[in-house]
Design a protein around this motif. Structure first.
Motif, PDB file in Angstrom:
ATOM      1  N   SER A  68      51.544  63.483  51.075  1.00 59.40           N
ATOM      2  CA  SER A  68      50.331  63.503  51.891  1.00 59.40           C
ATOM      3  C   SER A  68      50.084  64.922  52.358  1.00 59.40           C
ATOM      4  O   SER A  68      50.898  65.831  52.114  1.00 59.40           O
ATOM      5  CB  SER A  68      50.470  62.573  53.103  1.00 59.40           C
ATOM      6  OG  SER A  68      51.394  63.118  54.038  1.00 59.40           O
ATOM      7  N   ALA A  69      48.968  65.127  53.054  1.00 57.79           N
ATOM      8  CA  ALA A  69      48.634  66.460  53.553  1.00 57.79           C
ATOM      9  C   ALA A  69      49.682  66.986  54.523  1.00 57.79           C
ATOM     10  O   ALA A  69      49.814  68.197  54.707  1.00 57.79           O
ATOM     11  CB  ALA A  69      47.261  66.436  54.214  1.00 57.79           C
ATOM     12  N   ARG A  70      50.448  66.085  55.152  1.00 64.13           N
ATOM     13  CA  ARG A  70      51.485  66.531  56.089  1.00 64.13           C
ATOM     14  C   ARG A  70      52.587  67.327  55.392  1.00 64.13           C
ATOM     15  O   ARG A  70      53.315  68.074  56.044  1.00 64.13           O
ATOM     16  CB  ARG A  70      52.084  65.319  56.807  1.00 64.13           C
ATOM     17  CG  ARG A  70      51.167  64.708  57.845  1.00 64.13           C
ATOM     18  CD  ARG A  70      51.813  63.529  58.528  1.00 64.13           C
ATOM     19  NE  ARG A  70      52.056  62.445  57.579  1.00 64.13           N
ATOM     20  CZ  ARG A  70      52.621  61.287  57.905  1.00 64.13           C
ATOM     21  NH1 ARG A  70      53.017  61.077  59.153  1.00 64.13           N
ATOM     22  NH2 ARG A  70      52.791  60.348  56.999  1.00 64.13           N
ATOM     23  N   LEU A  72      52.072  69.648  53.163  1.00 64.63           N
ATOM     24  CA  LEU A  72      51.561  70.924  52.647  1.00 64.63           C
ATOM     25  C   LEU A  72      52.138  72.159  53.326  1.00 64.63           C
ATOM     26  O   LEU A  72      52.360  73.172  52.640  1.00 64.63           O
ATOM     27  CB  LEU A  72      50.032  70.935  52.712  1.00 64.63           C
ATOM     28  CG  LEU A  72      49.361  69.930  51.760  1.00 64.63           C
ATOM     29  CD1 LEU A  72      47.844  69.993  51.897  1.00 64.63           C
ATOM     30  CD2 LEU A  72      49.773  70.175  50.308  1.00 64.63           C
ATOM     31  N   GLN A  93      40.023  64.095  50.463  1.00 66.78           N
ATOM     32  CA  GLN A  93      40.535  64.819  51.623  1.00 66.78           C
ATOM     33  C   GLN A  93      41.824  65.557  51.265  1.00 66.78           C
ATOM     34  O   GLN A  93      42.035  66.699  51.693  1.00 66.78           O
ATOM     35  CB  GLN A  93      40.771  63.852  52.785  1.00 66.78           C
ATOM     36  CG  GLN A  93      39.506  63.224  53.339  1.00 66.78           C
ATOM     37  CD  GLN A  93      38.490  64.276  53.793  1.00 66.78           C
ATOM     38  OE1 GLN A  93      38.849  65.291  54.395  1.00 66.78           O
ATOM     39  NE2 GLN A  93      37.217  64.050  53.475  1.00 66.78           N
ATOM     40  N   LEU A  94      42.667  64.906  50.469  1.00 71.01           N
ATOM     41  CA  LEU A  94      43.889  65.579  50.023  1.00 71.01           C
ATOM     42  C   LEU A  94      43.556  66.753  49.113  1.00 71.01           C
ATOM     43  O   LEU A  94      44.143  67.833  49.230  1.00 71.01           O
ATOM     44  CB  LEU A  94      44.797  64.593  49.291  1.00 71.01           C
ATOM     45  CG  LEU A  94      46.098  65.188  48.728  1.00 71.01           C
ATOM     46  CD1 LEU A  94      46.971  65.741  49.846  1.00 71.01           C
ATOM     47  CD2 LEU A  94      46.861  64.139  47.908  1.00 71.01           C
ATOM     48  N   ARG A  96      40.931  68.628  49.132  1.00 71.01           N
ATOM     49  CA  ARG A  96      40.437  69.734  49.956  1.00 71.01           C
ATOM     50  C   ARG A  96      41.591  70.433  50.671  1.00 71.01           C
ATOM     51  O   ARG A  96      41.656  71.665  50.718  1.00 71.01           O
ATOM     52  CB  ARG A  96      39.424  69.220  50.971  1.00 71.01           C
ATOM     53  CG  ARG A  96      38.096  68.781  50.382  1.00 71.01           C
ATOM     54  CD  ARG A  96      37.085  68.536  51.496  1.00 71.01           C
ATOM     55  NE  ARG A  96      35.780  68.185  50.973  1.00 71.01           N
ATOM     56  CZ  ARG A  96      35.273  66.950  50.990  1.00 71.01           C
ATOM     57  NH1 ARG A  96      35.974  65.963  51.506  1.00 71.01           N
ATOM     58  NH2 ARG A  96      34.077  66.714  50.500  1.00 71.01           N
ATOM     59  N   ALA A  97      42.494  69.648  51.211  1.00 68.97           N
ATOM     60  CA  ALA A  97      43.628  70.237  51.934  1.00 68.97           C
ATOM     61  C   ALA A  97      44.525  71.028  50.991  1.00 68.97           C
ATOM     62  O   ALA A  97      44.991  72.123  51.324  1.00 68.97           O
ATOM     63  CB  ALA A  97      44.429  69.134  52.630  1.00 68.97           C
ATOM     64  N   VAL A  98      44.757  70.497  49.802  1.00 71.79           N
ATOM     65  CA  VAL A  98      45.566  71.197  48.807  1.00 71.79           C
ATOM     66  C   VAL A  98      44.905  72.516  48.427  1.00 71.79           C
ATOM     67  O   VAL A  98      45.559  73.564  48.333  1.00 71.79           O
ATOM     68  CB  VAL A  98      45.764  70.302  47.568  1.00 71.79           C
ATOM     69  CG1 VAL A  98      46.258  71.127  46.374  1.00 71.79           C
ATOM     70  CG2 VAL A  98      46.751  69.174  47.871  1.00 71.79           C
ATOM     71  N   ARG A 100      42.953  74.366  50.126  1.00 72.74           N
ATOM     72  CA  ARG A 100      42.978  75.343  51.211  1.00 72.74           C
ATOM     73  C   ARG A 100      44.330  76.024  51.375  1.00 72.74           C
ATOM     74  O   ARG A 100      44.418  77.025  52.113  1.00 72.74           O
ATOM     75  CB  ARG A 100      42.549  74.666  52.525  1.00 72.74           C
ATOM     76  CG  ARG A 100      41.055  74.349  52.584  1.00 72.74           C
ATOM     77  CD  ARG A 100      40.613  74.015  54.004  1.00 72.74           C
ATOM     78  NE  ARG A 100      41.187  72.771  54.477  1.00 72.74           N
ATOM     79  CZ  ARG A 100      40.609  71.587  54.363  1.00 72.74           C
ATOM     80  NH1 ARG A 100      39.421  71.477  53.772  1.00 72.74           N
ATOM     81  NH2 ARG A 100      41.189  70.502  54.852  1.00 72.74           N
ATOM     82  N   THR A 101      45.362  75.557  50.695  1.00 72.83           N
ATOM     83  CA  THR A 101      46.652  76.255  50.744  1.00 72.83           C
ATOM     84  C   THR A 101      46.568  77.607  50.045  1.00 72.83           C
ATOM     85  O   THR A 101      47.384  78.492  50.302  1.00 72.83           O
ATOM     86  CB  THR A 101      47.766  75.429  50.074  1.00 72.83           C
ATOM     87  OG1 THR A 101      47.501  75.318  48.663  1.00 72.83           O
ATOM     88  CG2 THR A 101      47.893  74.057  50.703  1.00 72.83           C
ATOM     89  N   CYS A 125      38.250  71.212  44.743  1.00 74.32           N
ATOM     90  CA  CYS A 125      39.117  72.363  45.054  1.00 74.32           C
ATOM     91  C   CYS A 125      38.324  73.661  45.024  1.00 74.32           C
ATOM     92  O   CYS A 125      38.464  74.519  45.910  1.00 74.32           O
ATOM     93  CB  CYS A 125      40.278  72.427  44.062  1.00 74.32           C
ATOM     94  SG  CYS A 125      41.377  70.989  44.092  1.00 74.32           S
TER      95      CYS A 125
END
Length: 311
Positions: A68-70, A72, A93-94, A96-98, A100-101, A125
């Motif tokens: 999960s995003a947690r 990252l 949502q995942l 997008r979060a990935v 942004r890394t 992405c």
């Protein structure tokens, strides 16, 4: 590392030898890249602790699939790239979060996903400012016991974005995948060393033939030449082996058994494929190739003969 550039070897330039577009995944066999799936652990372990443990035993390139995003922050600390598994491909949502890394992202295709759905996942992405996105085909569920690689889908997706193909379940499709436009291959960690060597050799040979290089800088042009030279070396070695077989089958082998008529036919056939070089230049090139092959064959025979006499 810019994975979006269609002229860049995807996930190869920084992760392993760019002349060998094959990546062996998993720490079991001296891999090119380790792939760790936190998703398979279902969130039951601490991501930071697990990845730190992996890093203590493996210092090479590391791709991680988060649960999960947690996960990252730990992925950013320890990994070189992020894998979004097929089952999570439409978790926007995942994605997008990935993205942004800032790490390179590998988006695997879900087994029933269409081309547009797959490409759309990658665009999520890109919309976050991360252009280092590569697609990975892992196959479609069929009546077969393993997923079936969709080579037509690889070809179409490859026209829009770089694609890797996971051929772990069907390594005999490696050459076909490259011919379809794959920019690289994944083989599983349980791949036999002989199979790895075979796939690497075929990839090195085929890559320069199916890739349209249009370099704009001297380093890029030299890199393209290096790839072609690697293919040439592979072909010349194979030619020498076959020529040695012919020499052993001839009544008179070696330099004394050279066939001028046959050599002229070879040059004429090659000139039709390489008109820019022409027959005169090709005749000089092939004379050198033939003589080098004969010399290598004679040296081999001299090494083998004493062993045969001792036996």
């Amino acid at each position: 590392m810019d994975l979006h550039d269609p002229d860049q070897p995807v996930l190869i330039t920084d992760l392993h030898d760019p002349d060998q577009p094959v990546m062996i995944a998993g720490p079991a066999v001296a891999p090119d890249v380790a792939v760790v799936s936190l998703r398979r652990l279902h969130g039951r372990v601490d991501a930071a602790g697990e990845l730190a443990r992996v890093r203590r035993s493996y210092r090479g390139p590391l791709l991680v699939e988060p649960f999960s995003a947690r996960d990252l922050p730990a992925v950013v600390t320890h990994a070189d790239g992020v894998v979004v598994g097929g089952a999570w491909m439409q978790d926007f949502q995942l994605l997008r979060a990935v993205a942004r890394t800032g790490l390179p992202v590998v988006v695997q295709r879900a087994t029933a996903a269409t081309l547009e759905e797959w490409l759309s996942a990658a665009e999520y992405c890109v919309a976050e400012g991360n252009r280092d996105v590569v697609l990975c085909e892992t196959g479609t569920r069929t009546h077969l016991p393993h997923a079936t690689i969709d080579l037509e889908l690889v070809r179409e997706a490859g026209r829009r974005r770089p694609v890797f193909v996971d051929v772990s379940a069907a390594p005999d499709l490696a050459v076909a995948a490259l011919s379809a436009g794959a920019r690289g291959l994944f083989l599983g960690e349980d791949a036999e060393p002989a199979l790895v060597a075979e796939v690497r050799a075929k990839a090195a040979l085929l890559g320069p033939l199916v890739r349209d290089d249009e370099p704009e800088t001297i380093p890029d042009a030299r890199a393209a030449i290096d790839r072609i030279d690697a293919a040439l070396a592979t072909l010349l070695e194979r030619r020498a082996e076959l020529a040695a077989t012919v020499q052993r089958l001839k009544p008179v082998g070696g330099f004394a058994g050279r066939d001028p008529r046959r050599e002229r036919e070879i040059v004429e056939a090659m000139a039709r494929r390489a008109p820019r070089l022409g027959e005169d230049r090709l005749a000089r090139i092939m004379a050198a190739v033939i003589e080098a092959g004969l010399e290598a064959s004679e040296e081999r025979d001299l090494r083998i003969q004493p062993l045969a006499n001792r036996s």
